[in-house]
Design an enzyme around this catalytic site. Structure first.
Site, PDB file in Angstrom:
ATOM      1  N   ARG A 257       0.825  -1.204   0.000  1.00  0.00           N
ATOM      2  CA  ARG A 257       0.000   0.000   0.000  1.00  0.00           C
ATOM      3  C   ARG A 257       0.863   1.259   0.000  1.00  0.00           C
ATOM      4  O   ARG A 257       1.810   1.390   0.774  1.00  0.00           O
ATOM      5  CB  ARG A 257      -0.934   0.016   1.215  1.00  0.00           C
ATOM      6  CG  ARG A 257      -1.909   1.187   1.198  1.00  0.00           C
ATOM      7  CD  ARG A 257      -2.718   1.244   2.481  1.00  0.00           C
ATOM      8  NE  ARG A 257      -3.725   2.285   2.429  1.00  0.00           N
ATOM      9  CZ  ARG A 257      -3.482   3.585   2.633  1.00  0.00           C
ATOM     10  NH1 ARG A 257      -2.251   3.975   2.888  1.00  0.00           N
ATOM     11  NH2 ARG A 257      -4.460   4.463   2.573  1.00  0.00           N
TER      12      ARG A 257
ATOM     13  N   HIS B 118       0.726   5.664  -1.862  1.00  0.00           N
ATOM     14  CA  HIS B 118      -0.086   6.639  -2.574  1.00  0.00           C
ATOM     15  C   HIS B 118       0.485   6.939  -3.957  1.00  0.00           C
ATOM     16  O   HIS B 118      -0.172   7.560  -4.782  1.00  0.00           O
ATOM     17  CB  HIS B 118      -0.180   7.944  -1.768  1.00  0.00           C
ATOM     18  CG  HIS B 118      -1.022   7.810  -0.537  1.00  0.00           C
ATOM     19  ND1 HIS B 118      -0.505   7.412   0.668  1.00  0.00           N
ATOM     20  CD2 HIS B 118      -2.340   8.005  -0.339  1.00  0.00           C
ATOM     21  CE1 HIS B 118      -1.473   7.382   1.577  1.00  0.00           C
ATOM     22  NE2 HIS B 118      -2.594   7.730   0.984  1.00  0.00           N
TER      23      HIS B 118
ATOM     24  N   LYS C 174     -11.539   6.745   8.118  1.00  0.00           N
ATOM     25  CA  LYS C 174     -10.754   6.325   6.963  1.00  0.00           C
ATOM     26  C   LYS C 174     -11.560   5.314   6.173  1.00  0.00           C
ATOM     27  O   LYS C 174     -11.905   4.237   6.671  1.00  0.00           O
ATOM     28  CB  LYS C 174      -9.435   5.691   7.436  1.00  0.00           C
ATOM     29  CG  LYS C 174      -8.415   5.482   6.331  1.00  0.00           C
ATOM     30  CD  LYS C 174      -7.838   6.809   5.849  1.00  0.00           C
ATOM     31  CE  LYS C 174      -6.684   6.575   4.884  1.00  0.00           C
ATOM     32  NZ  LYS C 174      -6.100   7.840   4.405  1.00  0.00           N
TER      33      LYS C 174
ATOM     34  N   GLU D 130     -29.073  12.922  -4.032  1.00  0.00           N
ATOM     35  CA  GLU D 130     -29.319  11.638  -4.683  1.00  0.00           C
ATOM     36  C   GLU D 130     -29.730  10.633  -3.618  1.00  0.00           C
ATOM     37  O   GLU D 130     -29.943  11.000  -2.469  1.00  0.00           O
ATOM     38  CB  GLU D 130     -28.062  11.159  -5.410  1.00  0.00           C
ATOM     39  CG  GLU D 130     -26.847  11.046  -4.497  1.00  0.00           C
ATOM     40  CD  GLU D 130     -25.573  10.680  -5.243  1.00  0.00           C
ATOM     41  OE1 GLU D 130     -25.633  10.421  -6.456  1.00  0.00           O
ATOM     42  OE2 GLU D 130     -24.511  10.653  -4.589  1.00  0.00           O
TER      43      GLU D 130
END
Length: 266
Positions: A87, A89, A131, A164
């Protein structure tokens, strides 16, 4: 990059624990109904709701997979993750994405079955302390609505703007005009919503893409929920109170849209 076409039953599938779809939800995804043949038009839903063109190789692969399922109508879910890796970014340009396709035999929902809905304050973008990979707000609203006996949840920001539903778009009919929220950062521009606007054009029904309030929703002649699986469904209950069309002529507008559903699906 699509190298080979391999298919097997989902129960035999193994996914790498470091696949980014597992770790971080770095994906773009799309879902649609296939009725005998794959729809010609493709629109991949991303976090921003942008449209992305897909390659001919991927189109051919999806068509090949759809044809392997012995069912005239199927629900097709496919997504592309950033790839497989620890993991992070930022990833190298040489990382190859992972394609995940799930095809399930499933009939289209009965458009004549009416819905009951509940309204709730739209606070999805106020949960910055959690998160998440973006799906949890929709899960929260959908679960809450289901636990209270509702089929869907219509979201609004304050009382001045309806956005929505938890997993659908919502539109209204008022004085013969089809009204739906504008495509901006507050809604996901659904495919069914787009085709309903095209249906309005084909049937000479005036429409407007504009902001409307909770009061406008409650005072509407019709409220219509639309999504890939529920193309055009009329609401008959809001906040546990019966909701009925005010005048027959506006219900006939809805019936025109409803009659066009087979063409929208095909």
């Amino acid at each position: 990059t699509v190298a080979t076409s391999v298919s097997w039953h989902f129960s035999n599938t193994k996914i790498a624990v470091i696949s980014l779809v597992v770790l971080a939800g770095y994906i773009i995804l799309f879902k649609f109904f296939s009725n005998n043949i794959l729809p010609v038009e493709y629109s991949i839903r991303t976090h921003t709701g942008a449209d992305i063109l897909i390659s001919a190789a991927l189109q051919n692969l999806l068509i090949d997979l759809v044809q392997k399922v012995d069912s005239p109508t199927q629900f097709v879910y496919w997504q592309v993750s950033r790839g497989t890796g620890i993991r992070n970014h930022i990833y190298g340009d040489d990382m190859i994405g992972n394609l995940w396709v799930m095809i399930t035999p499933k009939p289209l929902a009965d458009p004549n079955k009416e819905m009951s809905v509940v309204t709730m304050e739209d606070t999805r973008f106020f949960h910055n302390n959690i998160k998440t990979i973006n799906l949890i707000p929709a899960v929260m609203y959908s679960t809450d609505a289901h636990n209270h006996g509702y089929d869907e949840c219509i979201l609004h920001r304050g009382k001045d703007r309806v956005t929505e539903c938890a997993h659908s778009n919502v539109s209204i009919l008022k004085n013969g005009v089809f009204i739906t929220a504008p495509c901006d950062e507050y809604i996901l521009p659904g495919i069914a919503r787009k085709h309903l606007l095209e249906a309005c054009t084909a049937l000479n029904i005036p429409y407007e893409e504009k902001i409307y309030s909770l009061k406008d929703l409650l005072d509407a002649d019709e409220v219509i929920v639309s999504s890939s699986t529920h193309i055009c469904r009329r609401v008959n209950k809001i906040n546990n109170k019966p909701f009925k069309n005010k005048r027959l002529c506006y219900y006939l507008y809805y019936c025109k849209l409803l009659r066009l559903q087979p063409e929208l699906v095909n």
